[in-house]
Enzyme design. Sequence first.
Site, PDB file in Angstrom:
ATOM      1  N   ASP A 154       0.886  -1.158   0.000  1.00 22.22           N
ATOM      2  CA  ASP A 154       0.000   0.000   0.000  1.00 22.22           C
ATOM      3  C   ASP A 154       0.934   1.221   0.000  1.00 22.22           C
ATOM      4  O   ASP A 154       2.112   1.112   0.353  1.00 22.22           O
ATOM      5  CB  ASP A 154      -0.868  -0.041   1.269  1.00 22.22           C
ATOM      6  CG  ASP A 154      -1.652   1.223   1.445  1.00 22.22           C
ATOM      7  OD1 ASP A 154      -2.281   1.666   0.463  1.00 22.22           O
ATOM      8  OD2 ASP A 154      -1.628   1.806   2.538  1.00 22.22           O
ATOM      9  N   ASP A 183      -0.093   5.253   0.554  1.00 19.49           N
ATOM     10  CA  ASP A 183      -0.359   6.267   1.604  1.00 19.49           C
ATOM     11  C   ASP A 183      -0.325   5.607   2.975  1.00 19.49           C
ATOM     12  O   ASP A 183      -1.025   4.634   3.207  1.00 19.49           O
ATOM     13  CB  ASP A 183      -1.747   6.896   1.409  1.00 19.49           C
ATOM     14  CG  ASP A 183      -1.793   7.787   0.181  1.00 19.49           C
ATOM     15  OD1 ASP A 183      -2.878   7.939  -0.388  1.00 19.49           O
ATOM     16  OD2 ASP A 183      -0.732   8.312  -0.209  1.00 19.49           O
TER      17      ASP A 183
HETATM   18  O1  LIG Z   1      -8.904   7.600  -1.346  1.00 20.08           O
HETATM   19  C1  LIG Z   1      -8.355   7.756  -0.229  1.00 20.08           C
HETATM   20  O2  LIG Z   1      -9.004   7.930   0.794  1.00 20.08           O
HETATM   21  C2  LIG Z   1      -6.853   7.718  -0.151  1.00 20.08           C
HETATM   22  O3  LIG Z   1      -6.338   7.813  -1.435  1.00 20.08           O
HETATM   23  C3  LIG Z   1      -6.426   6.442   0.528  1.00 20.08           C
HETATM   24  O4  LIG Z   1      -5.410   6.725   1.403  1.00 20.08           O
HETATM   25  C4  LIG Z   1      -5.933   5.372  -0.361  1.00 20.08           C
HETATM   26  O5  LIG Z   1      -4.524   5.334  -0.452  1.00 20.08           O
HETATM   27  P1  LIG Z   1      -3.669   3.999  -0.083  1.00 20.08           P
HETATM   28  O6  LIG Z   1      -3.501   4.056   1.426  1.00 20.08           O
HETATM   29  O7  LIG Z   1      -4.478   2.785  -0.534  1.00 20.08           O
HETATM   30  O8  LIG Z   1      -2.364   4.174  -0.836  1.00 20.08           O
HETATM   31 MG   LIG Z   2      -2.768   3.419   3.078  1.00 21.56          MG
END
Ligand SMILES: O=C(O)[C@H](O)[C@H](O)COP(=O)(O)O
Ligand SMILES: [Mg+2]
Length: 294
Positions: A23, A25
């Site tokens: 992942d 973020d």
């Molecule tokens: O859409 C969201 O809320 C954000 O982009 C979410 O953090 C998804 O990012 P990931 O943690 O899957 O990279």
């Molecule tokens: Mg994330």
Amino acid sequence: MEKLTTSEQLNSFIDSHDTFLFDCDGVLWEGSNVFPNVREAMQLLRSKGKKIFFVTNNSTKSRAAYLEKFKKVDIEANLEEVFSSANATAAYLKYVVKFPADKKVYVVGMAGITQELEAEGIRCFGGLDDAGAHDVDEIPDDPEVGAVVVGLDIHINYYKYCKAFTYLHNDPKRLFLLTNADSTFPTHGTIFPGAGSIATPLMTALERQPDAILGKPRLNMLESILAEHHLDPKKTCMIGDRLDTDIDFGNRGGLTTLCVLTGVTKENKLKSEDNTIKPTYYVDSFGDFASLSN
Ligand SMILES: O=C(O)[C@H](O)[C@H](O)COP(=O)(O)O
Ligand SMILES: [Mg+2]
């Protein structure tokens, strides 16, 4: 659920997997700030010949734009390793829905969605074009609209909500799709409303659930990666910061899961009685692996 703290534990975790799904973020970075030692830990995996994929629910950027970001923050990545909920949504419309060529998609979201839809040959409008405030007096229906797609939109406004509502209210046969349903995401040293919180006002106004939510924990991205790259789920680990997307995705996909505490999930939440989504392992930060020798 075991916390990895000693170098023996960290080493044995790395050695028992061939492939790591990351992942983004909350695991690699917050915004453009890469967490301490994450670069070095990624380099260690690469030097050990491990396969690496990035699986993000963040639909604000296309995969190509993500590649630019990886370059800018100096984390090695190549295009076929990057999977995003924006591309998963475009692929769903193209290959599963077989979206008709004479229809178009209204986008509540950012360039990642419009660029990935266009890359799959799917006509779309809205997105950043509707970012400025507009007069809600004139919102005619558009018979060419066949679907509304909603994702994280930091330029959300009432005009966009009224347009999306109009299309779906006037013809409930039109598809209502979310790229993902994350309630929040880690940014600016805190957490802000995520894609799921952008979509909720529409779901309330329409009294309707989305027809599909394409990001994690839905397994379509995992199925594509496992099939395309002939991976063994038992030797594959999903590393994430959110329990109801990343860890649920990995657990249901038969993978090992590792939760990091640098994103939305804190240790007290992970260990609380009412938490029903448990990772195989957890660690303070993915950067902790940087201390290992090659
Ligand atoms: O859409 C969201 O809320 C954000 O982009 C979410 O953090 C998804 O990012 P990931 O943690 O899957 O990279
Ligand atoms: Mg994330």
